[in-house]
Design an enzyme around this catalytic site. Structure first.
Site, PDB file in Angstrom:
ATOM      1  N   LYS A  31       0.824  -1.252  -0.026  1.00  8.26           N
ATOM      2  CA  LYS A  31       0.091  -0.065   0.152  1.00  8.26           C
ATOM      3  C   LYS A  31       0.827   1.308   0.039  1.00  8.26           C
ATOM      4  O   LYS A  31       1.794   1.335   0.524  1.00  8.26           O
ATOM      5  CB  LYS A  31      -0.764  -0.174   1.196  1.00  8.26           C
ATOM      6  CG  LYS A  31      -1.740   1.225   1.680  1.00  8.26           C
ATOM      7  CD  LYS A  31      -2.736   0.838   3.051  1.00  8.26           C
ATOM      8  CE  LYS A  31      -3.660   2.046   2.925  1.00  8.26           C
ATOM      9  NZ  LYS A  31      -4.277   1.435   4.484  1.00  8.26           N
TER      10      LYS A  31
ATOM     11  N   SER B 283      -9.187   1.118   3.690  1.00  8.62           N
ATOM     12  CA  SER B 283      -8.115   2.017   2.824  1.00  8.62           C
ATOM     13  C   SER B 283      -7.159   1.332   2.154  1.00  8.62           C
ATOM     14  O   SER B 283      -6.465   1.723   1.271  1.00  8.62           O
ATOM     15  CB  SER B 283      -7.426   2.901   3.812  1.00  8.62           C
ATOM     16  OG  SER B 283      -6.809   2.162   4.865  1.00  8.62           O
TER      17      SER B 283
ATOM     18  N   SER C  47      -9.429  -1.715   7.282  1.00  3.59           N
ATOM     19  CA  SER C  47      -8.796  -1.564   5.986  1.00  3.59           C
ATOM     20  C   SER C  47      -8.064  -2.550   5.659  1.00  3.59           C
ATOM     21  O   SER C  47      -7.653  -2.422   4.324  1.00  3.59           O
ATOM     22  CB  SER C  47      -7.643  -0.166   6.368  1.00  3.59           C
ATOM     23  OG  SER C  47      -8.488   1.006   6.696  1.00  3.59           O
TER      24      SER C  47
END
Length: 468
Positions: free
Chosen positions: A80, A155, A179
């Protein structure tokens, strides 16, 4: 390029590489080709690392020369874009950080590399990792590979979409309230949020509120999650909250010495749940029962007394607002929706903050009481399957709720620090994945991964991939 490469899990790829049945170069090229083919539709990958084929050739040379190989030797992995990667941009989903290139890897990235993994790419996220959809002003919106009109979540939505679509076999996400588990549920992959502090957050931003943030592995199989966690776990001498020295063995297939006790629930205490999702949780519970696990429906009174999402909201705003204000100072015209929303929220009063702290303690006590009689808890991950982009209000089982309610079953684990695995076990009438969540005692990742492995073995959807 064949799907047998880009849809193989990381453990299988590492075995093939170790036994010289496939080269790291072939594996890397297959994933690069896959990114080129499907990323324009999905927009999950935001940066491909430089010289990945050169790194793969070096990994191939190590195999051929008989060097000692790590458990992920030659396997590509992604991360990420809030997780620092030395020499590769880490831009946090914001024009404010455009072109930011760290000098040092985050601890989690360094440990994946030490295990032999090769950083392939960085993946999309919401601005500052703060929302349940992965959309921002810098790299745009990620789409769900099962249906590009829907979100892959947030996320860690870019990470989940990349893995689900075969652009990456394994990767790293972060989790504040939902997330890594929510995006896994929306794309039908597997992920784990470990006990708080098991994996250091060093090199990841934002860190506030530190008590709720986690970094965790995301993949397409339970054994990959176990393997990655075995490499990620342990203190690094930098993150003061990462102090646990409890050991973890990636061998998830061994049968415990006694029958495990598992409770399952979809409420009350989590908010409304779609009947299809509730039915999937019950089906997973029955599947475990059929293979010899003691399973029964339960409730946890503490979750009914203190709604964990409300507790979380009263606690985290006071800690995140200063971090957002500092990051955006002088760049107000480059803020996107969620940074503006965060900065506009009213401060929590001191009384409400203290009340929320006490409620968090009651939630921890409530789970401790539950786990005195059970080894694990099975719940839903999300109350609905993946939703259309931009939806801010939902009608779930006849009740109208805002989008934050999607975190109802995930955020309790962030408030309490408990570990949880998200894995697919069902399919909606629209053909979308439905995941379940297996929650364990603090430090009991081995138990929930064992149960997840058992459930994976009887899953009706184990080998499904999106047609993209």
């Amino acid at each position: 390029m064949t799907a047998s490469i880009f849809y193989s899990d990381a453990t299988r790829l590492a075995e093939l590489i170790r036994h010289r049945e496939i080269s790291p170069v072939e594996v890397m090229q297959a994933h690069l080709d896959r990114i080129e083919a499907v990323n324009p539709k999905v927009n999950a990958v935001v940066t491909v690392a430089d010289d990945v084929l050169k790194a793969a050739k070096a990994a191939e040379a190590a195999v051929l020369s008989g060097e000692k190989l790590g458990p992920l030797h030659g396997v590509p992995f992604t991360a990420k874009d809030s997780i620092d990667t030395a020499g590769v941009p880490t831009q946090r989903g914001s024009p404010i950080f455009k072109g930011r290139v760290p000098d040092v890897d985050a601890t989690s990235v360094a440990r994946m590399k030490k295990a032999g993994g090769i950083l392939l790419a960085k993946t999309n996220l919401p601005e500052f990792s703060y929302w349940i959809e992965s959309d921002n002003l810098l790299s745009g919106r990620s789409n769900n590979p099962w249906d590009v009109t829907r979100t892959p979540g947030g996320s860690s939505g870019g990470e989940s979409a990349a893995i689900a679509a075969g652009m990456s076999p394994i990767g790293l996400g972060t989790d504040l309230a939902i997330s890594v588990r929510g995006p896994a549920a929306q794309t039908g992959i597997t992920s784990m949020k470990a006990t708080h502090g098991r994996v250091p957050m060093t090199g990841i931003w934002p860190r506030a509120p530190r008590r709720f943030w986690h970094v965790g592995p995301m993949a397409r199989s339970v054994r990959d999650i176990a393997l990655a966690f075995s490499q990620l776990v342990g203190p690094d001498g930098q993150d003061a909250l990462a102090t646990s020295t409890v050991q973890f063995d990636a061998g998830i297939g061994r049968q415990p010495y006694r029958q495990l006790r598992v409770g399952w629930m979809v409420g009350p205490g989590f908010g409304p749940v779609d009947p299809e999702v509730a039915a999937t949780v019950e089906a997973a519970a029955e599947a475990l029962k059929d293979i010899g696990v003691f399973v029964e429906q339960v409730s946890i009174p503490a979750l009914e007394r203190d709604f964990a999402l409300d507790v979380f909201n009263r606690l985290h705003v006071m800690e995140m607002k200063p971090a957002f204000a500092e990051a955006t100072a002088g760049h107000e015209d480059e803020m996107y929706k969620m940074a503006k929303t965060m900065l506009s929220l009213p401060d929590t009063s001191m009384k409400d903050y203290i009340d929320a702290e006490q409620a968090a303690e009651r939630l921890r006590d409530g789970y401790a009481d539950y786990f005195s009689g059970y080894d694990a808890l099975m719940t839903h991950v999300l109350p609905i399957p993946a939703h259309k982009h931009g939806v801010e209000e939902f009608i779930i089982d006849g009740q109208t709720v805002d989008a934050t309610y999607l975190q109802g079953a995930t955020v309790p684990l962030n408030v309490t620090g408990l570990p949880g695995v998200a894995m697919r076990f069902g399919t909606s009438k629209e053909g979308l994945p439905i995941n379940v969540q297996i929650v364990g005692k603090w430090q009991a990742e081995s138990t929930i991964l064992h149960l997840a492995s058992l459930l994976e073995g009887v899953s009706p959807v184990r080998s499904l991939h999106p047609d993209i």
